[in-house]
Motif scaffolding. Structure first.
Motif, PDB file in Angstrom:
ATOM      1  N   THR A 182       0.837  -1.199   0.000  1.00 18.63           N
ATOM      2  CA  THR A 182       0.000   0.000   0.000  1.00 18.63           C
ATOM      3  C   THR A 182       0.878   1.257   0.000  1.00 18.63           C
ATOM      4  O   THR A 182       1.941   1.305   0.605  1.00 18.63           O
ATOM      5  CB  THR A 182      -0.915   0.022   1.232  1.00 18.63           C
ATOM      6  N   SER A 189       0.414   2.849   6.040  1.00 24.33           N
ATOM      7  CA  SER A 189       0.782   2.455   4.678  1.00 24.33           C
ATOM      8  C   SER A 189       2.151   1.785   4.661  1.00 24.33           C
ATOM      9  O   SER A 189       3.045   2.144   5.436  1.00 24.33           O
ATOM     10  CB  SER A 189       0.794   3.673   3.750  1.00 24.33           C
ATOM     11  N   LEU A 199      -4.996   6.296   1.474  1.00 26.72           N
ATOM     12  CA  LEU A 199      -4.665   5.128   0.636  1.00 26.72           C
ATOM     13  C   LEU A 199      -4.688   5.612  -0.801  1.00 26.72           C
ATOM     14  O   LEU A 199      -5.744   5.738  -1.414  1.00 26.72           O
ATOM     15  CB  LEU A 199      -5.659   3.986   0.848  1.00 26.72           C
ATOM     16  N   GLU A 202      -2.281   0.926  -4.544  1.00 26.58           N
ATOM     17  CA  GLU A 202      -1.772  -0.381  -4.130  1.00 26.58           C
ATOM     18  C   GLU A 202      -1.011  -1.010  -5.286  1.00 26.58           C
ATOM     19  O   GLU A 202      -1.332  -0.780  -6.458  1.00 26.58           O
ATOM     20  CB  GLU A 202      -2.916  -1.319  -3.737  1.00 26.58           C
ATOM     21  N   ARG A 204      -0.305  -4.791  -6.404  1.00 23.17           N
ATOM     22  CA  ARG A 204      -0.720  -6.151  -6.106  1.00 23.17           C
ATOM     23  C   ARG A 204       0.084  -7.158  -6.926  1.00 23.17           C
ATOM     24  O   ARG A 204       0.296  -6.971  -8.127  1.00 23.17           O
ATOM     25  CB  ARG A 204      -2.208  -6.316  -6.406  1.00 23.17           C
TER      26      ARG A 204
END
Length: 289
Positions: A182, A189, A199, A202, A204
């Protein structure tokens, strides 16, 4: 051991089964012997020896430092012994001590060699020398990708600095070691950056072993502004005042061309469909659609 020396100046003649006479001459002054034939009857009349049959003679001559060159009316046919045989010919003769001569002088012997019922012919088929590999066109090849271990290649983010902000220190790096990293202004974070939303984005790690940027706040650079982007080496992510670059070692990057490199004509590559994900990938400087 003293060097072998041969002094030869010999004229000879050969009569084949039909009564035809072929004249020849053998000459040597040292370790190089030349046998010149006015015709090829001495070689074709009794059938050609196989390569396996002449290899022992060639090896013996090489050990003694002697070379024997046989020439016909059209030029050199072959040389045996202490010769410099090209690597392409060794694939055919299977010996470094046999060197084939001119194509024009070989063709009559090639035809004779093809009539031999057994054994390996003395000479290769009638192809240009040196041998050239056959080029097969219009082959559709399946695009492949890296088979390196999942998560390999040290995927990471590097903080980009320009000449005005660089302090001479090594730029900060963030390893992408988790399945989700994050980025935002929140203390919780993984990468906390001042001035960003709590936020902001991200990264992933998906089932295809790709690292995908998912934005929640404003992003720009070489990534999509509105949706997920598969990250490739060199991709830049601009978030507020922060500029980050994604890197992954080439051997583990699935990028295009597979292996992670960008390039091609004028350092630009046309969009290409990734068969694993079904998405159109563009040059890493443009981002992913």
């Amino acid at each position: 051991m003293a060097e072998n020396r041969l002094d030869i100046d010999l004229d000879f003649s050969y009569t084949d089964g039909s009564g035809a006479v072929t004249n020849g001459r053998a000459k040597a002054a040292g370790t190089e012997v030349t046998v010149s034939l006015e015709g090829l009857a001495p070689l074709t009349g009794g059938g050609l020896p196989s390569l396996e049959e002449i290899k022992p003679l060639a090896e013996l001559l090489a050990r003694k430092g002697i070379s024997v060159t046989v020439a016909g009316p059209d030029g050199t046919i072959l040389s045996l012994g202490n010769v410099d045989s090209p690597a392409s010919q060794r694939l055919v003769t299977r010996s470094p001590h046999i060197k084939l001569g001119k194509l024009g002088s070989l063709l009559p012997l090639v035809r004779q060699g093809r009539r031999r019922p057994k054994g390996i012919p003395l000479l290769p088929p009638a192809t240009p020398l040196p041998l050239v590999p056959t080029v097969q066109r219009n082959i559709i090849r399946r695009i492949t990708t890296t088979h390196y271990a999942r998560g390999g290649g040290r995927p990471r983010l590097i903080f980009v600095q320009d000449a005005a902000t660089w302090t001479g220190q090594i730029p900060r790096e963030v390893a992408l070691s988790g399945e989700v990293t994050t980025i935002g202004g929140s203390p919780g974070s993984d990468v906390q950056l001042e001035g960003l939303e709590a936020l902001h984005a991200e990264i992933r790690h998906d089932e295809q072993d790709e690292y995908v940027l998912v934005p929640f706040g404003p992003v720009s650079g070489s990534v999509s502004r509105t949706g997920p982007s598969v990250l490739r080496t060199g991709a830049r992510i601009q978030m507020g005042q922060w500029c980050l670059a994604f890197f992954r070692e080439e051997f583990a990057d699935h990028g295009r061309p597979y292996g992670g490199r960008s390039g091609g004509e004028l350092a630009y590559e046309r969009p290409q469909l990734d068969p694993r994900t079904g998405t159109m990938e563009r040059d890493s400087s443009e981002g992913i659609s």
